[in-house]
Structures are given as C-alpha cells and as structure tokens.
Design a protein around this motif. Structure first.
Motif, PDB file in Angstrom:
ATOM      1  N   SER A 173       0.910  -1.344   0.195  1.00 58.82           N
ATOM      2  CA  SER A 173       0.164  -0.116  -0.063  1.00 58.82           C
ATOM      3  C   SER A 173       0.792   1.195  -0.111  1.00 58.82           C
ATOM      4  O   SER A 173       0.333   2.355  -0.379  1.00 58.82           O
ATOM      5  N   GLY A 174       2.141   1.217   0.257  1.00 59.30           N
ATOM      6  CA  GLY A 174       2.961   2.428   0.368  1.00 59.30           C
ATOM      7  C   GLY A 174       2.866   3.385  -0.754  1.00 59.30           C
ATOM      8  O   GLY A 174       2.860   4.554  -0.559  1.00 59.30           O
ATOM      9  N   ILE A 175       3.118   2.851  -1.966  1.00 55.61           N
ATOM     10  CA  ILE A 175       2.982   3.637  -2.993  1.00 55.61           C
ATOM     11  C   ILE A 175       1.637   4.439  -3.073  1.00 55.61           C
ATOM     12  O   ILE A 175       1.835   5.517  -3.905  1.00 55.61           O
ATOM     13  N   GLY A 176       0.626   3.612  -2.756  1.00 58.21           N
ATOM     14  CA  GLY A 176      -0.558   4.553  -2.774  1.00 58.21           C
ATOM     15  C   GLY A 176      -0.675   5.602  -1.971  1.00 58.21           C
ATOM     16  O   GLY A 176      -0.850   6.724  -2.328  1.00 58.21           O
ATOM     17  N   HIS A 177      -0.203   5.333  -0.820  1.00 51.88           N
ATOM     18  CA  HIS A 177      -0.078   6.533   0.256  1.00 51.88           C
ATOM     19  C   HIS A 177       0.783   7.579  -0.401  1.00 51.88           C
ATOM     20  O   HIS A 177       0.469   8.822  -0.039  1.00 51.88           O
ATOM     21  N   VAL A 187       0.931  18.719  -5.874  1.00 57.73           N
ATOM     22  CA  VAL A 187       1.793  18.114  -7.005  1.00 57.73           C
ATOM     23  C   VAL A 187       0.978  16.881  -7.581  1.00 57.73           C
ATOM     24  O   VAL A 187       0.440  16.045  -6.969  1.00 57.73           O
ATOM     25  N   GLU A 188       0.894  16.918  -8.942  1.00 61.65           N
ATOM     26  CA  GLU A 188       0.256  15.762  -9.597  1.00 61.65           C
ATOM     27  C   GLU A 188       1.360  14.901 -10.273  1.00 61.65           C
ATOM     28  O   GLU A 188       1.623  15.332 -11.421  1.00 61.65           O
ATOM     29  N   PRO A 189       1.670  13.793  -9.862  1.00 58.20           N
ATOM     30  CA  PRO A 189       2.554  12.938 -10.322  1.00 58.20           C
ATOM     31  C   PRO A 189       2.104  12.121 -11.295  1.00 58.20           C
ATOM     32  O   PRO A 189       1.094  11.662 -11.416  1.00 58.20           O
ATOM     33  N   VAL A 190       2.988  11.714 -12.433  1.00 61.83           N
ATOM     34  CA  VAL A 190       2.344  10.962 -13.494  1.00 61.83           C
ATOM     35  C   VAL A 190       3.387   9.521 -12.991  1.00 61.83           C
ATOM     36  O   VAL A 190       4.283   9.398 -12.794  1.00 61.83           O
ATOM     37  N   LEU A 191       2.492   8.502 -13.317  1.00 59.66           N
ATOM     38  CA  LEU A 191       3.207   7.080 -13.162  1.00 59.66           C
ATOM     39  C   LEU A 191       3.634   6.527 -14.436  1.00 59.66           C
ATOM     40  O   LEU A 191       3.031   6.530 -15.453  1.00 59.66           O
ATOM     41  N   ILE A 192       4.655   5.986 -14.054  1.00 60.48           N
ATOM     42  CA  ILE A 192       5.656   5.144 -15.418  1.00 60.48           C
ATOM     43  C   ILE A 192       5.792   4.077 -15.014  1.00 60.48           C
ATOM     44  O   ILE A 192       6.632   3.589 -13.771  1.00 60.48           O
ATOM     45  N   CYS A 193       5.292   2.923 -15.463  1.00 64.02           N
ATOM     46  CA  CYS A 193       5.633   1.475 -15.013  1.00 64.02           C
ATOM     47  C   CYS A 193       6.536   0.893 -15.873  1.00 64.02           C
ATOM     48  O   CYS A 193       6.334   1.027 -17.196  1.00 64.02           O
ATOM     49  N   PRO A 219      -6.147   7.532  -9.550  1.00 60.64           N
ATOM     50  CA  PRO A 219      -7.222   7.837  -8.548  1.00 60.64           C
ATOM     51  C   PRO A 219      -7.017   8.653  -7.250  1.00 60.64           C
ATOM     52  O   PRO A 219      -5.715   8.736  -6.983  1.00 60.64           O
ATOM     53  N   ASP A 220      -7.993   9.115  -6.557  1.00 65.32           N
ATOM     54  CA  ASP A 220      -7.843   9.630  -5.354  1.00 65.32           C
ATOM     55  C   ASP A 220      -7.434   9.016  -4.300  1.00 65.32           C
ATOM     56  O   ASP A 220      -6.427   9.250  -3.448  1.00 65.32           O
ATOM     57  N   LYS A 221      -7.908   7.761  -4.098  1.00 62.06           N
ATOM     58  CA  LYS A 221      -7.848   6.964  -2.925  1.00 62.06           C
ATOM     59  C   LYS A 221      -6.563   5.983  -3.058  1.00 62.06           C
ATOM     60  O   LYS A 221      -6.396   5.191  -4.181  1.00 62.06           O
ATOM     61  N   PRO A 222      -5.778   5.890  -1.930  1.00 62.49           N
ATOM     62  CA  PRO A 222      -4.485   5.014  -1.930  1.00 62.49           C
ATOM     63  C   PRO A 222      -4.851   3.574  -2.348  1.00 62.49           C
ATOM     64  O   PRO A 222      -3.762   2.989  -3.298  1.00 62.49           O
ATOM     65  N   LEU A 223      -5.821   2.909  -2.037  1.00 64.15           N
ATOM     66  CA  LEU A 223      -6.110   1.455  -2.548  1.00 64.15           C
ATOM     67  C   LEU A 223      -6.339   1.692  -4.240  1.00 64.15           C
ATOM     68  O   LEU A 223      -5.830   0.748  -4.518  1.00 64.15           O
ATOM     69  N   HIS A 224      -7.091   2.550  -4.603  1.00 57.95           N
ATOM     70  CA  HIS A 224      -7.175   2.477  -6.010  1.00 57.95           C
ATOM     71  C   HIS A 224      -6.036   2.922  -6.595  1.00 57.95           C
ATOM     72  O   HIS A 224      -5.648   2.410  -7.879  1.00 57.95           O
ATOM     73  N   ILE A 225      -5.047   3.472  -6.155  1.00 58.86           N
ATOM     74  CA  ILE A 225      -3.896   4.079  -6.873  1.00 58.86           C
ATOM     75  C   ILE A 225      -3.084   2.518  -6.841  1.00 58.86           C
ATOM     76  O   ILE A 225      -2.503   2.480  -7.893  1.00 58.86           O
ATOM     77  N   VAL A 226      -3.027   1.931  -5.829  1.00 62.95           N
ATOM     78  CA  VAL A 226      -2.123   0.606  -5.580  1.00 62.95           C
ATOM     79  C   VAL A 226      -2.781  -0.416  -6.835  1.00 62.95           C
ATOM     80  O   VAL A 226      -2.011  -0.972  -7.645  1.00 62.95           O
ATOM     81  N   ARG A 227      -4.034  -0.355  -6.981  1.00 66.91           N
ATOM     82  CA  ARG A 227      -4.594  -1.410  -7.872  1.00 66.91           C
ATOM     83  C   ARG A 227      -4.293  -0.909  -9.463  1.00 66.91           C
ATOM     84  O   ARG A 227      -3.878  -1.726 -10.284  1.00 66.91           O
ATOM     85  N   THR A 228      -4.111   0.532  -9.537  1.00 71.59           N
ATOM     86  CA  THR A 228      -3.380   1.147 -10.972  1.00 71.59           C
ATOM     87  C   THR A 228      -2.339   0.601 -11.076  1.00 71.59           C
ATOM     88  O   THR A 228      -1.784   0.234 -12.236  1.00 71.59           O
ATOM     89  N   VAL A 229      -1.471   0.958 -10.031  1.00 73.08           N
ATOM     90  CA  VAL A 229       0.010   0.390 -10.315  1.00 73.08           C
ATOM     91  C   VAL A 229       0.061  -0.881 -10.314  1.00 73.08           C
ATOM     92  O   VAL A 229       0.940  -1.376 -11.476  1.00 73.08           O
ATOM     93  N   ALA A 230      -0.577  -1.915  -9.653  1.00 72.89           N
ATOM     94  CA  ALA A 230      -0.331  -3.359 -10.061  1.00 72.89           C
ATOM     95  C   ALA A 230      -0.782  -3.579 -11.419  1.00 72.89           C
ATOM     96  O   ALA A 230      -0.030  -4.335 -12.145  1.00 72.89           O
ATOM     97  N   ASP A 231      -1.827  -3.090 -12.031  1.00 69.70           N
ATOM     98  CA  ASP A 231      -2.134  -3.307 -13.394  1.00 69.70           C
ATOM     99  C   ASP A 231      -1.017  -2.882 -14.353  1.00 69.70           C
ATOM    100  O   ASP A 231      -0.859  -3.614 -15.263  1.00 69.70           O
ATOM    101  N   GLY A 232      -0.721  -1.670 -13.998  1.00 70.89           N
ATOM    102  CA  GLY A 232       0.099  -1.235 -15.089  1.00 70.89           C
ATOM    103  C   GLY A 232       1.629  -1.867 -15.036  1.00 70.89           C
ATOM    104  O   GLY A 232       2.245  -2.103 -15.916  1.00 70.89           O
ATOM    105  N   MET A 233       1.984  -2.416 -13.793  1.00 70.35           N
ATOM    106  CA  MET A 233       3.050  -3.452 -13.598  1.00 70.35           C
ATOM    107  C   MET A 233       3.109  -4.361 -14.298  1.00 70.35           C
ATOM    108  O   MET A 233       4.063  -4.844 -15.135  1.00 70.35           O
TER     109      MET A 233
END
Length: 244
Positions: A173-177, A187-193, A219-233
């Motif tokens: 969950s760390g990356i989402g938080h 700041v609006e970061p952009v994710l690169i997988c 996404p706004d919520k850390p959990l949803h960010i984590v899901r986006t990261v996992a799918d992108g990875m």
C-alpha cells in the motif's frame, strides 16, 4: 553532513538526513553510464511512450517510476536503463526507496546514497507495529522530496520474486499512500511502469526492460492507486517478457 546510522531506533535522525541529502549529480551520471556499459539492458517501449516520457521530462513533470522486483541487482539494471532512455536527465534528482539492510555496509551505502536512496524499514524484518511511525515518516519525506522537484523510483512488491518472475507479486500500500501525499502537497505525479525480465535463465546482463505509456490522472484513494500500479506493472512486465 555526517551520515547517521540507518537503524530503526534512529529513524527520526535518519529521515531528517534523507530529507536534505543530495548526491553529486555529475558522479551519479558517470556511475549510471558505467552501469549501462556493464549491464547493457535492452530497452523497449509501448507505442508513443518514449516520446511522451521525453515530453514529460522536458516539461519538468514529477514522475513515480514503478518497477517489478526480480533480483538484488535490479536497481543497477534500472539505473542502466535510465541512462539509455529519455529518463537520463532525471539522474541525480531521483529518489529510490531501498530496504534498510542496504545501508549497513559502508561501501554499499555509498553506492546507494549516490543513487539517491531513501531507506525503508520493512515490517517483515522489524515487525509492523515497530515500523509504523518510521513508515509514515518515510512516506512524508518521499512526498516532500517530490514536491521539491525530485522524481521517485519504487519497487512496490517490496521483495524479490522467487516464485514466478512473469507475474507481479502483491503490491504494498505504500506507493498509494505516497502518491496521495504528493497530491496533498499540490503536485500531480505521473506514473511510469517499467517491466524487467531476465529471461527464463535469469541472465542478469542484457535484461529486457519495457517502459509502458505514462499514466496520468491517478485515482484519489491510495487503495485505488495501488490497483492502478499493479495493473500497470503487470502490463509492463508482459511487455518485457515478450521482448526478451
């Protein structure tokens, strides 16, 4: 500035240090170039990703780079790939989250500090309750470094994949938080997988590194960010495996 001992009992002093620490950018660039010559990763991209990353770097957009974790040498392979990619201008101003054990031996710590390391005290080593406050401080420091103009590289799985290197492990969950805290700082970061594959024989040289299309509008919520990261990875890892 004296380097504090990276031990959990000293976490406040440790993170005060890494909030301010800045490596020599010229030395970092020389080291990354040497790693590129040594490891010779083969970097490929999804359609349009290379040009989009070049534009983001030119526009000074803040980046979170998420990479799957296969081997202890992954940070060096990723550094070599950064040198061979449009991410090269970010060398020397990218923070890399790294487990605290890597900061114990002086010679290795010097290398990790040169690469922009920020130590992470892991619950699997110290116990979740024991690392709670340190973990929050690490996330605050990471977010603040991004606010100040750094990018951030993370191995969100947290441990080497010794089971099936073609499939992403559980993403913590760390990356989402961290991403959520970066946004709270304006700041609006952009994710690169980035996908990393050493092939069926796990050859550490000439790895396949695949960089997918940057992901904006997280996404706004850390959990949803984590899901986006996992799918992108997983998508990036599929690309790396296919390109090997």
């Amino acid at each position: 500035m004296d380097r504090p001992a990276v031990i959990l009992e000293n976490d406040e002093t440790v993170y005060d240090f890494y909030l301010r620490h800045q490596q020599n950018r010229q030395v970092a660039r020389l080291a990354y170039a040497a790693l590129a010559r040594r490891f010779k990763p083969r970097v490929s991209y999804s359609e349009g990703a290379r040009e989009e990353i070049r534009r983001l770097v030119y526009d000074d957009t803040r980046l979170i780079i998420a990479v799957n974790h296969v081997s202890e040498t992954d940070p060096y392979t990723v550094a070599a790939a950064a040198w061979a990619s449009p991410l090269r201008p970010a060398i020397g101003r990218t923070r890399v989250l790294a487990k605290d054990e890597l900061f114990q031996e002086p010679k290795q710590r010097k290398r990790i500090d040169m690469m922009g390391g920020i130590p992470v005290f892991r619950g699997k080593n110290h116990g979740m309750r024991a690392v709670s406050a340190a973990g929050n401080r690490m996330m605050d420091v990471s977010a603040e470094r991004v606010r100040r103009g750094d990018d951030l590289a993370v191995f969100p799985e947290g441990t080497c994949n010794l089971v099936d290197p073609t499939q992403i492990q559980h993403v913590g969950s760390g990356i989402g938080h961290i991403a959520a805290r970066i946004r709270k700082l304006g700041v609006e970061p952009v994710l690169i997988c980035m996908g990393l594959s050493y092939g069926p024989a796990q050859k550490l040289k000439s790895a396949s590194v695949y960089i997918d299309q940057p992901i904006t509008g997280l996404p706004d919520k850390p959990l949803h960010i984590v899901r986006t990261v996992a799918d992108g990875m997983q998508k990036a890892l599929d690309g790396a495996v296919a390109a090997y």
